[in-house]
Design an enzyme around this catalytic site. Structure first.
Site, short mmCIF file in Angstrom:
data_model
loop_
_atom_site.label_atom_id
_atom_site.label_comp_id
_atom_site.label_asym_id
_atom_site.label_seq_id
_atom_site.Cartn_x
_atom_site.Cartn_y
_atom_site.Cartn_z
N ASP A 80 0.83 -1.20 0.00
CA ASP A 80 0.00 0.00 0.00
C ASP A 80 0.86 1.25 0.00
O ASP A 80 2.05 1.22 0.35
CB ASP A 80 -0.94 0.00 1.20
CG ASP A 80 -0.21 0.06 2.54
OD1 ASP A 80 0.81 -0.65 2.69
OD2 ASP A 80 -0.67 0.82 3.42
N GLU A 175 0.24 -1.40 5.58
CA GLU A 175 1.27 -0.95 6.53
C GLU A 175 1.08 0.51 6.88
O GLU A 175 1.29 0.92 8.03
CB GLU A 175 2.66 -1.19 5.93
CG GLU A 175 3.81 -0.94 6.90
CD GLU A 175 4.36 0.48 6.90
OE1 GLU A 175 5.22 0.79 7.75
OE2 GLU A 175 3.91 1.31 6.08
#
Length: 405
Positions: A80, A175
């Protein structure tokens, strides 16, 4: 495939995570990206490749030759990108042989990436930089890490005579919103040690991070018509400001650096009847971290004593802890990186992380996991850039590290 080719392909795909989403992964776009990575890993010859139901991607590189260790090593990076800036569409381009001056990112909007604003650009004169058009982040945090790990794995597969232990690769979702290892399956990572390759300048070694907690302050007021409020009204918004005034004004993110901790007011809302303050609490020292939490409780107790029980309700939840205490018994993890950096002519930069990583949480889950830089700068913003030569050197670093385990 060259590392920059992988990187440019990856950043073209929107994988921005969403802190407000209750789903996991928090955004559906991360799953197709994970599937693409899994297919790429299978095509290059990695074994036991799988994208699981939570969006994690695992793959394995079997040991070759006379391995130093039967337990091997793992490398992790996250899929991400940050929700802190626009993330799509990323219009990346390469600035070849950077001349040291301003880089015109967007002629139409007259957006420049300037060494006057970002002096670190000066150290990349003559090198090749990947930049955006100044309207989105780039995504080097952490698609640079993914590109470097997979390019190193491909090189090792193409050179089977290079001896190394078993290597596990894992790419994680979410994350950036603090959930990167919430559903990780450590049984799929049969390694004793790991590294995250996650953002930052080439040469960075990070094995100290903040202890972190979140705090919510709920303020209960009493609303009454202002014309007859004297001695009766308790304005919750005013009380919330009074609470905040009890915290040290010089211990906020904009006033601190290095090992200095802080209280950070991230959100506030309220009216006369009720108000809410949301904070994050950070400190590298566990002792000072606990003192910070106690200070917030003392402020709540002070106002409850002044205005009555239940006026202030404080809830604090720990998020993660400083990985240093889990890394120090295994300092060969840092010493091996320093050996590789010296061999490859990389200047080491050991520094604390003023934040957290997947590696911090993994270290407390039994997998000691310091972080290595990728060559990325100005992450989470529209002026992010990455140096191609730094990415290429990081590929070499990973290949060399694999041979030490």
């Amino acid at each position: 495939m060259k590392v920059q080719e992988r990187f440019l392909k990856y950043v073209s795909i929107d994988t921005q995570s969403d802190p407000s989403s209750p789903q996991f992964p928090s955004t559906p776009t991360q799953i197709p990206f994970a599937d693409m990575l899994a297919q790429e890993m299978k095509a290059m010859g990695l074994s036991q490749v799988e994208r699981d139901s939570n969006g994690y991607v695992y793959g394995h590189l079997p040991a070759t030759g006379s391995a130093h260790s039967s337990s091997g090593l793992a490398f992790l990076a996250h899929m991400d990108v940050s929700p802190d800036a626009p993330a799509a569409p990323v219009k990346a381009r390469i600035v070849t042989s950077y001349d040291g001056g301003d880089i015109l990112l967007n002629p139409e909007k007259k957006i420049f990436l300037s060494p006057a604003d970002y002096p670190v650009l000066g150290q990349y004169q003559g090198q090749d930089l990947i930049v955006t058009d100044g309207t989105t982040l780039l995504g080097g945090d952490d698609k640079a890490g993914i590109a470097e790990i997979l390019t190193a794995a491909e090189y090792l597969l193409q050179h089977p005579k290079i001896p190394h232990g078993p290597i596990t690769l894992c790419f994680t979702p979410d994350e950036e919103v603090g959930r990167g290892v919430d559903h990780i399956d450590l049984s799929r990572i049969p390694a004793a040690f790991a590294y995250t390759v996650d953002g930052g300048e080439l040469g960075e070694i990070e094995y100290e991070n903040f202890n972190a907690a979140s705090a919510v302050v709920q303020v209960q007021g009493l609303s009454i018509h202002p014309g007859s409020a004297k001695g009766k009204m308790r304005n919750a918004s005013t009380l919330a400001m009074e609470y905040h005034s009890l915290l040290p004004k010089d211990q906020s993110p904009e006033c601190t650096e290095g090992y200095e901790g802080f209280f950070h007011l991230t959100d506030m809302k309220g009216c006369v009847e009720s108000a809410v303050l949301e904070y994050i609490i950070r400190d590298h020292s566990r002792e000072l971290f606990e003192q910070r939490k106690q200070l917030m409780q003392t402020a709540a107790d002070t106002l409850n004593s002044k205005y009555g029980p239940g006026t202030i309700q404080l809830s604090i939840q720990d998020s993660y802890y400083n990985m240093k205490e889990k890394i120090e018994p295994h300092m060969h993890l840092i010493e091996n990186v320093l050996k590789v950096y010296e061999k490859l002519g990389v200047t080491p930069k050991i520094q604390p992380i003023r934040g957290g990583t997947d590696g911090a949480r993994l270290s407390f889950m039994g997998l000691p996991c310091p972080n290595l830089g990728t060559g990325d700068h100005n992450c989470h913003g529209r002026f992010e850039f990455v140096c191609i030569q730094s990415m290429e050197k990081m590929v070499e670093v990973i290949v060399e590290l694999c041979q030490l385990y």
